[in-house]
Design a protein around this motif. Structure first.
Motif, PDB file in Angstrom:
ATOM      1  N   ASP A 153       0.854  -1.177   0.000  1.00 32.97           N
ATOM      2  CA  ASP A 153       0.000   0.000   0.000  1.00 32.97           C
ATOM      3  C   ASP A 153       0.899   1.239   0.000  1.00 32.97           C
ATOM      4  O   ASP A 153       1.928   1.262   0.676  1.00 32.97           O
ATOM      5  CB  ASP A 153      -0.910  -0.013   1.242  1.00 32.97           C
ATOM      6  CG  ASP A 153      -2.011  -1.066   1.111  1.00 32.97           C
ATOM      7  OD1 ASP A 153      -2.925  -0.854   0.301  1.00 32.97           O
ATOM      8  OD2 ASP A 153      -1.930  -2.107   1.785  1.00 32.97           O
TER       9      ASP A 153
ATOM     10  N   GLU B  45      -7.786   1.772   6.247  1.00 38.99           N
ATOM     11  CA  GLU B  45      -8.348   0.443   6.026  1.00 38.99           C
ATOM     12  C   GLU B  45      -7.551  -0.587   6.828  1.00 38.99           C
ATOM     13  O   GLU B  45      -6.440  -0.344   7.278  1.00 38.99           O
ATOM     14  CB  GLU B  45      -8.357   0.093   4.534  1.00 38.99           C
ATOM     15  CG  GLU B  45      -9.494   0.798   3.807  1.00 38.99           C
ATOM     16  CD  GLU B  45      -9.853   0.144   2.478  1.00 38.99           C
ATOM     17  OE1 GLU B  45      -8.968  -0.406   1.829  1.00 38.99           O
ATOM     18  OE2 GLU B  45     -11.051   0.214   2.115  1.00 38.99           O
TER      19      GLU B  45
ATOM     20  N   GLU C 271      -3.727  -1.271   6.447  1.00 34.88           N
ATOM     21  CA  GLU C 271      -2.837  -0.135   6.273  1.00 34.88           C
ATOM     22  C   GLU C 271      -2.139   0.258   7.570  1.00 34.88           C
ATOM     23  O   GLU C 271      -2.371   1.324   8.127  1.00 34.88           O
ATOM     24  CB  GLU C 271      -3.622   1.041   5.663  1.00 34.88           C
ATOM     25  CG  GLU C 271      -4.106   0.694   4.263  1.00 34.88           C
ATOM     26  CD  GLU C 271      -4.958   1.770   3.627  1.00 34.88           C
ATOM     27  OE1 GLU C 271      -4.937   1.873   2.397  1.00 34.88           O
ATOM     28  OE2 GLU C 271      -5.630   2.522   4.361  1.00 34.88           O
TER      29      GLU C 271
HETATM   30 NA    NA Z   1      -5.102   0.446   0.033  1.00 31.24          NA
END
Ligand code: NA
Ligand code: DGP
Ligand code: NA
Length: 210
Positions: free
Chosen positions: A19, A152, A155
């Motif tokens: 990410d 999220e 993350e």
């Molecule tokens: Na993401």
């Protein structure tokens, strides 16, 4: 010469990375570039949150629902399976697909939770094999510094460290590793060349047929 050669197939190009590695923005840059070149291409991403399965995944990622690790793993996989035949048809009709995450995310994120890696790979078998895997390489610490983790479920720095280790286990000699900490334009330049060469190779009937 006609560019409408019915035998021409598109390339399946997958971008992977942690990410905040820049995948999503690089995917859209690539898509614009291919459009400028007159190369038929579409931008795809997984999870595809628009389907029923995708909505379950989305709610899980937003921490609005709880699911067992195994159950959510299979949902992510089902989300790729439900798009398989459409992907195949697009490729056969000559459309290149630029895909933001695919099976490698499936295996890396679930095995990062401690699930057995072979168990994680099993439901991915039979999905289309990418012609090119582009890995945007960034350390979890650098990625976290970029900010913008959206809150999220995955993350978080410690979890991204685990994911990073799993990606390292998964990668093989065919992956193209791009330093995601280079200036955006330099990353873009490298990606353009790799993608363009792959598309030409596919047109000529090289690497793996779908
Ligand atoms: Na993401
Ligand atoms: P994205 O929309 O690319 O930000 O992906 C959402 C999050 O879901 C991100 O943290 C990566 C993770 N993810 C993507 N694909 C899979 C998958 O197949 N399995 C699991 N467990 N996680 C995934
Ligand atoms: Na992304």
């Amino acid at each position: 010469e006609s560019s409408e050669n019915v035998n021409v197939r598109g390339a399946l190009i997958v971008l992977e990375g942690l990410d905040r590695s820049g995948k999503t923005s690089q995917c859209s840059r690539l898509h614009s570039y291919l459009a400028e070149q007159g190369i038929p291409a579409e931008l795809w991403r997984f999870p595809d949150r628009n389907t029923c399965v995708g909505q379950m995944i989305s709610s899980y990622l937003a921490n609005k629902s709880q699911l067992d690790d195994q159950a959510v793993h299979l949902l992510f996989s089902a989300n790729r399976w439900e798009k398989r035949s459409l992907m195949e048809n697009k490729l056969k009709s000559g459309t290149t697909l630029i895909v933001d995450r695919y099976s490698y995310s499936g295996v890396a994120f679930s095995s990062a939770k401690g699930l057995d890696i072979e168990w994680c790979k099993a439901p991915e078998r039979g999905l289309l094999a990418p012609d090119l895997v582009l890995y945007l390489d960034i350390s979890p610490e650098e990625a976290a510094k970029r900010g913008g983790y959206g809150g999220e479920r995955y993350e978080q720095l410690e979890f991204q460290r685990q994911v990073s280790q799993q990606y390292r286990i998964l990668r093989d000699g065919t992956w193209k590793i791009i330093d995601a900490c280079l200036p955006v334009e330099d990353v873009e330049k490298q990606l353009r060349k790799l993608v363009f060469d792959c598309i030409i190779a596919c047109r000529n009937g090289n690497p793996c047929p779908h």
